[in-house]
Design a protein around this motif. Structure first.
Motif, PDB file in Angstrom:
ATOM      1  N   GLU A  25      -6.242 -70.156  59.318  1.00  0.00           N
ATOM      2  CA  GLU A  25      -6.584 -70.710  60.627  1.00  0.00           C
ATOM      3  C   GLU A  25      -7.773 -71.649  60.461  1.00  0.00           C
ATOM      4  OE1 GLU A  25      -8.452 -69.148  64.819  1.00  0.00           O
ATOM      5  OE2 GLU A  25      -7.318 -67.739  63.598  1.00  0.00           O
ATOM      6  N   PHE A  26      -7.556 -72.941  60.744  1.00  0.00           N
ATOM      7  CA  PHE A  26      -8.597 -73.949  60.597  1.00  0.00           C
ATOM      8  C   PHE A  26      -9.746 -73.664  61.561  1.00  0.00           C
ATOM      9  CE2 PHE A  26     -10.524 -77.943  62.036  1.00  0.00           C
ATOM     10  CZ  PHE A  26     -10.962 -78.464  60.827  1.00  0.00           C
ATOM     11  N   ILE A  27     -10.990 -73.765  61.044  1.00  0.00           N
ATOM     12  CA  ILE A  27     -12.179 -73.588  61.877  1.00  0.00           C
ATOM     13  C   ILE A  27     -12.870 -74.932  62.076  1.00  0.00           C
ATOM     14  CG2 ILE A  27     -14.450 -72.490  62.041  1.00  0.00           C
ATOM     15  CD1 ILE A  27     -12.112 -70.587  62.359  1.00  0.00           C
ATOM     16  N   CYS A  28     -13.328 -75.538  60.973  1.00  0.00           N
ATOM     17  CA  CYS A  28     -14.021 -76.823  61.055  1.00  0.00           C
ATOM     18  C   CYS A  28     -14.129 -77.421  59.656  1.00  0.00           C
ATOM     19  CB  CYS A  28     -15.414 -76.666  61.674  1.00  0.00           C
ATOM     20  SG  CYS A  28     -16.566 -75.726  60.653  1.00  0.00           S
ATOM     21  N   PHE A  29     -14.623 -78.633  59.601  1.00  0.00           N
ATOM     22  CA  PHE A  29     -14.868 -79.279  58.319  1.00  0.00           C
ATOM     23  C   PHE A  29     -16.215 -78.808  57.792  1.00  0.00           C
ATOM     24  CE2 PHE A  29     -11.949 -81.992  60.613  1.00  0.00           C
ATOM     25  CZ  PHE A  29     -10.951 -82.140  59.663  1.00  0.00           C
ATOM     26  N   PRO A 107     -21.135 -76.205  57.718  1.00  0.00           N
ATOM     27  CA  PRO A 107     -20.131 -76.749  58.643  1.00  0.00           C
ATOM     28  C   PRO A 107     -20.599 -78.094  59.201  1.00  0.00           C
ATOM     29  CG  PRO A 107     -20.677 -74.471  59.184  1.00  0.00           C
ATOM     30  CD  PRO A 107     -21.675 -74.935  58.172  1.00  0.00           C
ATOM     31  N   ILE A 108     -19.661 -79.020  59.359  1.00  0.00           N
ATOM     32  CA  ILE A 108     -19.986 -80.341  59.905  1.00  0.00           C
ATOM     33  C   ILE A 108     -19.000 -80.694  61.014  1.00  0.00           C
ATOM     34  CG2 ILE A 108     -21.114 -81.222  57.828  1.00  0.00           C
ATOM     35  CD1 ILE A 108     -18.517 -82.704  57.142  1.00  0.00           C
ATOM     36  N   HIS A 109     -19.473 -81.506  61.948  1.00  0.00           N
ATOM     37  CA  HIS A 109     -18.640 -81.986  63.048  1.00  0.00           C
ATOM     38  C   HIS A 109     -18.870 -83.482  63.202  1.00  0.00           C
ATOM     39  CE1 HIS A 109     -17.722 -77.880  64.245  1.00  0.00           C
ATOM     40  NE2 HIS A 109     -19.001 -77.610  64.012  1.00  0.00           N
ATOM     41  N   PHE A 110     -17.782 -84.237  63.366  1.00  0.00           N
ATOM     42  CA  PHE A 110     -17.869 -85.685  63.551  1.00  0.00           C
ATOM     43  C   PHE A 110     -16.777 -86.112  64.521  1.00  0.00           C
ATOM     44  CE2 PHE A 110     -15.822 -84.524  59.604  1.00  0.00           C
ATOM     45  CZ  PHE A 110     -14.571 -85.100  59.709  1.00  0.00           C
ATOM     46  N   LEU A 119     -21.153 -91.273  56.919  1.00  0.00           N
ATOM     47  CA  LEU A 119     -21.900 -90.016  56.789  1.00  0.00           C
ATOM     48  C   LEU A 119     -22.699 -89.684  58.043  1.00  0.00           C
ATOM     49  CD1 LEU A 119     -23.060 -90.243  53.076  1.00  0.00           C
ATOM     50  CD2 LEU A 119     -21.063 -89.071  54.014  1.00  0.00           C
ATOM     51  N   LYS A 120     -22.102 -89.997  59.192  1.00  0.00           N
ATOM     52  CA  LYS A 120     -22.708 -89.638  60.472  1.00  0.00           C
ATOM     53  C   LYS A 120     -21.976 -88.410  60.995  1.00  0.00           C
ATOM     54  CE  LYS A 120     -24.219 -94.196  61.879  1.00  0.00           C
ATOM     55  NZ  LYS A 120     -24.142 -95.246  62.888  1.00  0.00           N
ATOM     56  N   TYR A 121     -22.544 -87.268  60.740  1.00  0.00           N
ATOM     57  CA  TYR A 121     -21.957 -86.027  61.227  1.00  0.00           C
ATOM     58  C   TYR A 121     -23.072 -85.047  61.570  1.00  0.00           C
ATOM     59  CZ  TYR A 121     -22.340 -85.157  56.165  1.00  0.00           C
ATOM     60  OH  TYR A 121     -22.773 -85.070  54.872  1.00  0.00           O
ATOM     61  N   ASN A 122     -22.733 -84.104  62.426  1.00  0.00           N
ATOM     62  CA  ASN A 122     -23.683 -83.061  62.811  1.00  0.00           C
ATOM     63  C   ASN A 122     -23.490 -81.859  61.898  1.00  0.00           C
ATOM     64  OD1 ASN A 122     -24.619 -84.565  65.031  1.00  0.00           O
ATOM     65  ND2 ASN A 122     -22.898 -83.846  66.270  1.00  0.00           N
ATOM     66  N   LYS A 170      -7.860 -84.221  65.158  1.00  0.00           N
ATOM     67  CA  LYS A 170      -8.293 -85.111  66.245  1.00  0.00           C
ATOM     68  C   LYS A 170      -7.173 -85.314  67.264  1.00  0.00           C
ATOM     69  CE  LYS A 170     -12.324 -85.518  64.576  1.00  0.00           C
ATOM     70  NZ  LYS A 170     -13.375 -84.662  65.105  1.00  0.00           N
ATOM     71  N   SER A 171      -5.921 -85.428  66.801  1.00  0.00           N
ATOM     72  CA  SER A 171      -4.803 -85.606  67.729  1.00  0.00           C
ATOM     73  C   SER A 171      -4.569 -84.322  68.546  1.00  0.00           C
ATOM     74  CB  SER A 171      -3.535 -86.015  67.000  1.00  0.00           C
ATOM     75  OG  SER A 171      -3.042 -84.970  66.198  1.00  0.00           O
ATOM     76  N   GLU A 172      -4.758 -83.153  67.946  1.00  0.00           N
ATOM     77  CA  GLU A 172      -4.609 -81.905  68.680  1.00  0.00           C
ATOM     78  C   GLU A 172      -5.718 -81.731  69.708  1.00  0.00           C
ATOM     79  OE1 GLU A 172      -4.185 -78.526  66.119  1.00  0.00           O
ATOM     80  OE2 GLU A 172      -2.275 -79.244  65.313  1.00  0.00           O
ATOM     81  N   ASN A 173      -6.923 -82.186  69.396  1.00  0.00           N
ATOM     82  CA  ASN A 173      -8.040 -82.078  70.331  1.00  0.00           C
ATOM     83  C   ASN A 173      -7.882 -83.014  71.526  1.00  0.00           C
ATOM     84  OD1 ASN A 173      -9.276 -80.100  68.841  1.00  0.00           O
ATOM     85  ND2 ASN A 173     -10.623 -81.509  67.757  1.00  0.00           N
TER      86      ASN A 173
END
Length: 175
Positions: A25-29, A107-110, A119-122, A170-173
């Motif tokens: 189950e995917f959580i995040c990058f 964990p990173i979110h973009f 390289l702009k990610y939280n 991204k398409s699922e979101n």
């Protein structure tokens, strides 16, 4: 018991996960520090930095975090796919291609691939995860990294599988 696993290679591909019947189950990058990725005949292997040769760049490996359902069975399956004998022997063997390790991942979110390429990610707080790192004692890995020009250090990213996963998520979101 559920566990987190960090994957960075072919296992990012949903079709490959289905073919191997992995209930991930995917959580995040995310990324891990202190490792370098090498291209070994089209297969990507992350090796702890400076274990085989001095490295100066690309000390991050990007991938994704997944939750393992039925973690003991799934870990055995992952061990078999990764050529790791930890679930069978209870420890990593010196001849294994990869070793299962517990390490820290960030964990990173973009918002988009464009942001990621800049390289702009939280970043979130580091967490303990299971991952598979290349065994520097394995003769196949050692010889390919040290003796061959074609098996170069790469940017820490399995580009095709990573981008396909980003596009899918991204398409699922957006739905």
């Amino acid at each position: 018991m559920k566990q987190l696993v960090f994957l960075y290679d072919d296992l990012l591909d949903e079709d490959y996960q289905k073919k191997t019947r992995l209930p991930l189950e995917f959580i995040c990058f995310a990324y891990i520090k202190g490792a370098n990725m090498y291209d070994l005949r089209g297969k990507y292997v992350a090796v702890k930095e400076n274990t085989l040769k001095k490295t100066r760049k690309y000390n991050k490996v990007y991938g994704a975090l997944y939750i393992l359902d039925n973690s003991e069975h799934t870990l055995r399956t992952l061990d078999a796919i990764m050529t790791c004998s930890k679930s069978f022997l209870g420890e990593n063997h010196k001849l294994d291609i990869r070793h299962r390790k517990k390490i820290k991942a960030t964990p990173i979110h973009f918002k988009s691939i464009e942001e990621f390429t800049k390289l702009k990610y939280n970043e979130k707080e580091e967490i303990d995860v299971i991952t598979y790192l290349g065994n520097p004692q394995n003769e196949l890995i050692k010889s390919h990294v040290l003796n061959s020009v074609g098996n170069r250090e790469v940017s820490g990213l399995d580009i095709n599988n990573f981008i396909n996963l980003v596009l899918k998520e991204k398409s699922e979101n957006e739905k």
